[in-house]
Design a protein around this motif. Structure first.
Motif, mmCIF file in Angstrom:
data_model
loop_
_atom_site.group_PDB
_atom_site.id
_atom_site.type_symbol
_atom_site.label_atom_id
_atom_site.label_comp_id
_atom_site.label_asym_id
_atom_site.label_seq_id
_atom_site.Cartn_x
_atom_site.Cartn_y
_atom_site.Cartn_z
ATOM 1 N N UNK A 1 0.811 -1.215 0.000
ATOM 2 C CA UNK A 1 0.000 0.000 0.000
ATOM 3 C C UNK A 1 0.840 1.259 0.000
ATOM 4 N N UNK A 2 1.889 1.284 0.824
ATOM 5 C CA UNK A 2 2.773 2.448 0.868
ATOM 6 C C UNK A 2 3.460 2.654 -0.473
ATOM 7 N N UNK A 3 3.881 1.537 -1.110
ATOM 8 C CA UNK A 3 4.502 1.642 -2.423
ATOM 9 C C UNK A 3 3.544 2.201 -3.465
ATOM 10 N N UNK A 4 2.286 1.777 -3.408
ATOM 11 C CA UNK A 4 1.277 2.270 -4.343
ATOM 12 C C UNK A 4 1.054 3.766 -4.175
ATOM 13 N N UNK A 5 0.890 4.191 -2.912
ATOM 14 C CA UNK A 5 0.647 5.610 -2.663
ATOM 15 C C UNK A 5 1.889 6.445 -2.972
ATOM 16 N N UNK A 6 3.065 5.905 -2.675
ATOM 17 C CA UNK A 6 4.293 6.618 -2.995
ATOM 18 C C UNK A 6 4.474 6.767 -4.498
ATOM 19 N N UNK A 7 4.087 5.737 -5.240
ATOM 20 C CA UNK A 7 4.209 5.791 -6.703
ATOM 21 C C UNK A 7 3.288 6.856 -7.284
ATOM 22 N N UNK A 8 2.029 6.877 -6.839
ATOM 23 C CA UNK A 8 1.105 7.879 -7.363
ATOM 24 C C UNK A 8 1.539 9.288 -6.974
ATOM 25 N N UNK A 9 2.119 9.425 -5.782
ATOM 26 C CA UNK A 9 2.621 10.732 -5.352
ATOM 27 C C UNK A 9 3.802 11.177 -6.210
ATOM 28 N N UNK A 10 4.611 10.216 -6.646
ATOM 29 C CA UNK A 10 5.789 10.556 -7.452
ATOM 30 C C UNK A 10 5.407 11.089 -8.826
ATOM 31 N N UNK A 11 4.179 10.826 -9.264
ATOM 32 C CA UNK A 11 3.742 11.335 -10.561
ATOM 33 C C UNK A 11 3.690 12.851 -10.581
ATOM 34 N N UNK A 12 3.549 13.455 -9.386
ATOM 35 C CA UNK A 12 3.547 14.923 -9.307
ATOM 36 C C UNK A 12 4.900 15.504 -9.676
ATOM 37 N N UNK A 13 5.950 14.741 -9.468
ATOM 38 C CA UNK A 13 7.298 15.285 -9.608
ATOM 39 C C UNK A 13 7.925 14.996 -10.962
ATOM 40 N N UNK A 14 7.458 13.942 -11.639
ATOM 41 C CA UNK A 14 8.126 13.538 -12.882
ATOM 42 C C UNK A 14 7.099 13.307 -13.992
ATOM 43 N N UNK A 15 6.950 14.313 -14.842
ATOM 44 C CA UNK A 15 6.052 14.182 -15.996
ATOM 45 C C UNK A 15 4.654 13.821 -15.608
ATOM 46 N N UNK A 16 4.119 14.500 -14.586
ATOM 47 C CA UNK A 16 2.859 14.108 -13.977
ATOM 48 C C UNK A 16 1.696 13.961 -14.932
ATOM 49 N N UNK A 17 1.419 14.981 -15.744
ATOM 50 C CA UNK A 17 0.225 14.964 -16.581
ATOM 51 C C UNK A 17 0.248 13.816 -17.588
ATOM 52 N N UNK A 18 1.367 13.651 -18.285
ATOM 53 C CA UNK A 18 1.466 12.579 -19.286
ATOM 54 C C UNK A 18 1.366 11.204 -18.643
ATOM 55 N N UNK A 19 2.019 11.027 -17.491
ATOM 56 C CA UNK A 19 2.004 9.724 -16.835
ATOM 57 C C UNK A 19 0.631 9.381 -16.271
ATOM 58 N N UNK A 20 -0.021 10.376 -15.655
ATOM 59 C CA UNK A 20 -1.358 10.126 -15.107
ATOM 60 C C UNK A 20 -2.338 9.823 -16.235
ATOM 61 N N UNK A 21 -2.183 10.515 -17.376
ATOM 62 C CA UNK A 21 -3.056 10.233 -18.525
ATOM 63 C C UNK A 21 -2.866 8.791 -18.999
ATOM 64 N N UNK A 22 -1.621 8.324 -19.020
ATOM 65 C CA UNK A 22 -1.364 6.932 -19.413
ATOM 66 C C UNK A 22 -1.970 5.958 -18.414
ATOM 67 N N UNK A 23 -1.940 6.335 -17.138
ATOM 68 C CA UNK A 23 -2.473 5.443 -16.109
ATOM 69 C C UNK A 23 -3.999 5.357 -16.154
ATOM 70 N N UNK A 24 -4.647 6.321 -16.851
ATOM 71 C CA UNK A 24 -6.092 6.180 -17.050
ATOM 72 C C UNK A 24 -6.389 4.909 -17.844
ATOM 73 N N UNK A 25 -5.558 4.632 -18.852
ATOM 74 C CA UNK A 25 -5.728 3.397 -19.627
ATOM 75 C C UNK A 25 -5.485 2.175 -18.759
ATOM 76 N N UNK A 26 -4.472 2.244 -17.892
ATOM 77 C CA UNK A 26 -4.208 1.134 -16.981
ATOM 78 C C UNK A 26 -5.396 0.915 -16.054
ATOM 79 N N UNK A 27 -5.953 2.005 -15.525
ATOM 80 C CA UNK A 27 -7.118 1.883 -14.657
ATOM 81 C C UNK A 27 -8.300 1.259 -15.371
#
Length: 424
Positions: free
Chosen positions: A318-344
């Motif tokens: 759980x901590x790894x999951x939350x840490x990973x999603x938090x890291x999206x803010x720091x490294x190419x957040x918008x593009x990565x979160x958009x890609x994760x919409x497909x994963x979701x």
């Protein structure tokens, strides 16, 4: 009557702590689930071209962000396994950040680590006195401790930091680094393999590369605390007695267990672990104390503990999951979160198929519709708003807790008031 010395000495069902009411996921099944999630993630990376979602830098950042959440969650696990709800983790982390930085800039970073742990443990002691000795509601005590810690550090910061170079009313002077390590050869090899962009293999290389590249020594200690906690609580007589206090303190007392002592120890250790998480923020993540730098990580740590079903391994995931999603803010957040919409969307479709196989057709239909909506969002846009990126860790926290709520099994006496001799 003396307390039992091993887990097998206790034959009463009420003193078999931590056994979930439903079927537990076996290790092979868990590994298959993790492998499947990695395969889907790799597929999404290939389709979207968002290489940043599994590269070494992303994983290294995710690990750094997961550590304070995991330490706070471990603190909550210790307290709640002894029957004390610890909403005050955020306040204990705040105390850890302040005391760690205060001692660290004066006497060195490792002294700061020790003093930060003590600061968090003091918060744990206050929570223990109020909840165990005076039987105050655990939630009320935890919220009060969070407010007290915030107010105390705001008052102390100007007194301790103003007048020192780099210090101010809201920030401490810089603290020296604890040092980092990189595994020679292995780190470079994994990074090279990650750059190849191969299906699954490169993604696993990125994950492993983040674990051996530019890692703080305090990160290594924090990771080691996860199996250490499991061994102490589930493989020692001390751990059995402590967990029995969170399952049935009256029965534990009848067997000679000093319930007050174990509850006090658990909550103080809980505070120390949360304080260590705060130290990580003020010495490793940032080399200084900064007002508000915990940013609710104590609460997310509590969510990670619940997601992990009050078990160290699940908490770490759980901590790894939350840490990973938090890291999206720091490294190419918008593009990565958009890609994760497909994963979701893919994960929701898989979930719908699984529910349909189990003949839960209504839930399967709802899950499929939600997955279709998420896919439509992905297909109809090229990026997501920055506000969505910032909110992603908290949204994931809520979604994960909602999806895992039915399989959770908290300690039976968690949060209940207890008085010595009440079973007589």
């Amino acid at each position: 009557m003396t307390a039992p010395t091993t887990a097998t000495d206790v034959n009463q069902p009420s003193l078999q702590p931590g056994a979930p009411t439903g079927r537990r996921m076996s290790l092979p099944v868990l590994m298959l689930v993790i492998a499947g999630a990695l395969a889907l993630t790799s597929l999404v990376r290939l389709i979207t071209g968002a290489d940043g979602i599994t590269n070494v830098s992303q994983m290294s950042t995710a690990l750094q962000l997961a550590v304070p959440i995991g330490l706070a969650g471990l603190g909550g696990l210790w307290a709640e396994r002894a029957g004390v709800v610890n909403i005050g983790l955020e306040g204990m982390m705040i105390l850890g950040t302040w005391f760690g930085a205060w001692a660290g800039f004066q006497w060195g970073p490792w002294t700061g680590v020790l003093v930060g742990i003590i600061g968090g443990a003091i918060g744990g002691l206050l929570h223990a006195i109020v909840t165990i000795t005076f039987n105050v509601n655990h939630i009320v005590s935890g919220v009060a401790l969070n407010i007290l810690a915030l107010g105390a550090t705001r008052y102390l910061a100007p007194l301790a930091f103003e007048g020192h170079q780099g210090g101010s009313a809201k920030q401490s002077p810089p603290v020296d680094s604890l040092g980092h390590f990189t595994v020679p050869g292995l780190s470079d090899g994994l990074e090279t393999l990650n750059d190849k962009g191969w299906f699954l293999v490169s993604d696993i290389a990125g994950l492993l590369g983040g674990l051996v590249t530019n890692v703080s020594w305090l990160t290594l200690i924090a990771v080691a605390l996860v199996p250490a906690t499991w061994w102490i609580l589930w493989r020692t007589a001390f751990g059995l007695r402590l967990r029995s206090c969170g399952e049935n303190p009256v029965a534990a007392e009848s067997l000679g267990v000093n319930v007050y002592k174990y509850k006090y120890l658990a909550v103080i250790i809980s505070g120390g672990l949360a304080g260590l998480g705060g130290v990580f923020l003020s010495i490793v993540a940032n080399p200084f104390y900064l007002e508000g730098q915990t940013s609710g990580r104590g609460y997310i740590g509590l969510a990670a503990m619940i997601f992990g079903n009050w078990m160290p391994g699940g908490l770490a995931i759980g901590a790894g999951l939350f840490g990973y999603t938090d890291s999206l803010n720091l490294r190419g957040g918008s593009a990565n979160v958009h890609a994760l919409l497909l994963l979701g969307a893919l994960l929701l479709v898989v979930g719908a198929i699984w529910l349909a196989v189990r003949k839960k057709y209504v839930k399967a239909a709802i899950t499929f519709v939600v997955g279709a909506l998420v896919f439509a969002w992905y297909a109809g846009t090229n990026e997501v708003p920055n506000q969505v990126v910032s909110a992603t860790p908290y949204v994931v926290t809520l979604v994960v807790l909602a999806l895992s709520a039915q399989r959770l099994r908290m300690p039976k006496a968690d949060g209940m008031q207890y008085r010595k001799g009440q079973g007589k």
